[in-house]
Design a protein around this motif. Structure first.
Motif, PDB file in Angstrom:
ATOM      1  N   LYS A  14      33.951  33.788  35.272  1.00  0.00           N
ATOM      2  CA  LYS A  14      33.821  35.225  35.439  1.00  0.00           C
ATOM      3  C   LYS A  14      35.184  35.881  35.444  1.00  0.00           C
ATOM      4  O   LYS A  14      36.208  35.231  35.639  1.00  0.00           O
ATOM      5  N   THR A  15      35.180  37.180  35.242  1.00  0.00           N
ATOM      6  CA  THR A  15      36.390  37.983  35.270  1.00  0.00           C
ATOM      7  C   THR A  15      36.313  38.906  36.472  1.00  0.00           C
ATOM      8  O   THR A  15      35.286  39.546  36.708  1.00  0.00           O
ATOM      9  N   LEU A  16      37.399  38.959  37.227  1.00  0.00           N
ATOM     10  CA  LEU A  16      37.483  39.838  38.385  1.00  0.00           C
ATOM     11  C   LEU A  16      38.522  40.907  38.105  1.00  0.00           C
ATOM     12  O   LEU A  16      39.635  40.596  37.684  1.00  0.00           O
ATOM     13  N   ASP A  17      38.175  42.160  38.319  1.00  0.00           N
ATOM     14  CA  ASP A  17      39.106  43.268  38.091  1.00  0.00           C
ATOM     15  C   ASP A  17      39.737  43.688  39.415  1.00  0.00           C
ATOM     16  O   ASP A  17      39.036  43.855  40.420  1.00  0.00           O
ATOM     17  N   TYR A  18      41.057  43.852  39.393  1.00  0.00           N
ATOM     18  CA  TYR A  18      41.799  44.269  40.570  1.00  0.00           C
ATOM     19  C   TYR A  18      42.835  45.301  40.178  1.00  0.00           C
ATOM     20  O   TYR A  18      43.264  45.359  39.025  1.00  0.00           O
ATOM     21  N   ASP A  19      43.258  46.071  41.148  1.00  0.00           N
ATOM     22  CA  ASP A  19      44.333  47.037  40.958  1.00  0.00           C
ATOM     23  C   ASP A  19      45.605  46.271  40.627  1.00  0.00           C
ATOM     24  O   ASP A  19      46.070  45.458  41.423  1.00  0.00           O
ATOM     25  N   ASN A  20      46.167  46.495  39.463  1.00  0.00           N
ATOM     26  CA  ASN A  20      47.338  45.721  39.045  1.00  0.00           C
ATOM     27  C   ASN A  20      48.627  46.140  39.737  1.00  0.00           C
ATOM     28  O   ASN A  20      49.681  45.585  39.470  1.00  0.00           O
ATOM     29  N   THR A  21      48.561  47.109  40.628  1.00  0.00           N
ATOM     30  CA  THR A  21      49.753  47.499  41.381  1.00  0.00           C
ATOM     31  C   THR A  21      49.736  46.941  42.808  1.00  0.00           C
ATOM     32  O   THR A  21      50.664  47.175  43.568  1.00  0.00           O
ATOM     33  N   SER A  22      48.685  46.224  43.169  1.00  0.00           N
ATOM     34  CA  SER A  22      48.601  45.699  44.531  1.00  0.00           C
ATOM     35  C   SER A  22      48.627  44.172  44.522  1.00  0.00           C
ATOM     36  O   SER A  22      48.551  43.534  43.482  1.00  0.00           O
ATOM     37  N   PHE A  23      48.719  43.602  45.697  1.00  0.00           N
ATOM     38  CA  PHE A  23      48.762  42.159  45.843  1.00  0.00           C
ATOM     39  C   PHE A  23      47.353  41.577  45.827  1.00  0.00           C
ATOM     40  O   PHE A  23      46.388  42.238  46.209  1.00  0.00           O
ATOM     41  N   ILE A  24      47.239  40.328  45.404  1.00  0.00           N
ATOM     42  CA  ILE A  24      45.989  39.585  45.449  1.00  0.00           C
ATOM     43  C   ILE A  24      46.219  38.385  46.354  1.00  0.00           C
ATOM     44  O   ILE A  24      47.167  37.632  46.175  1.00  0.00           O
ATOM     45  N   VAL A  73      53.551  38.144  36.767  1.00  0.00           N
ATOM     46  CA  VAL A  73      52.986  37.531  37.969  1.00  0.00           C
ATOM     47  C   VAL A  73      54.127  37.031  38.830  1.00  0.00           C
ATOM     48  O   VAL A  73      55.042  36.384  38.328  1.00  0.00           O
ATOM     49  N   GLU A  74      54.069  37.349  40.093  1.00  0.00           N
ATOM     50  CA  GLU A  74      55.027  36.830  41.061  1.00  0.00           C
ATOM     51  C   GLU A  74      54.246  36.155  42.172  1.00  0.00           C
ATOM     52  O   GLU A  74      53.313  36.739  42.717  1.00  0.00           O
TER      53      GLU A  74
END
Length: 83
Positions: A14-24, A73-74
C-alpha cells in the motif's frame, strides 16, 4: 511493501500519504516470541501472523526510495532498544 524472512509479503502493498514537510515516526517491534509489529506515526500498519526468523534480526538496514521521483530523506533520532 514488506518482506518477511526474505520473501515478499503480498498481504501488505500500500501507499501512505504524508505531509512532506513534517517528520514521520517509524517503529518496529519484535516480542520475545518473535512476532513483529510495524508502526508509522504510532499507527499499526503491519502485524503478520507468522513469527520472524530471528536470523533476520542480526542486521538492520534503513532504506528509502522515490521510484524515480526527486526526494530527500534524512534519518534522525535513530534508537535501538532491547527488552
Amino acid at each position: 511493501t514488506a518482506y518477511r524472512n526474505g520473501d515478499w509479503d503480498p498481504t501488505l502493498n500500500k501507499t501512505l500519504d504524508y505531509d512532506n514537510t513534517s517528520f514521520i515516526n517509524i517503529k518496529f517491534e519484535v516480542n520475545k516470541k518473535k512476532f513483529i509489529k510495524f508502526f508509522i506515526n504510532n499507527k499499526l500498519e503491519y502485524k503478520p501472523k507468522e513469527r520472524i526468523d530471528p536470523r533476520v534480526l542480526e542486521k538492520v538496514f534503513l532504506a528509502a526510495w522515490g521510484d524515480g521521483n526527486p526526494y530527500r530523506v534524512e534519518f534522525d533520532n535513530i534508537q535501538f532498544t532491547t527488552r
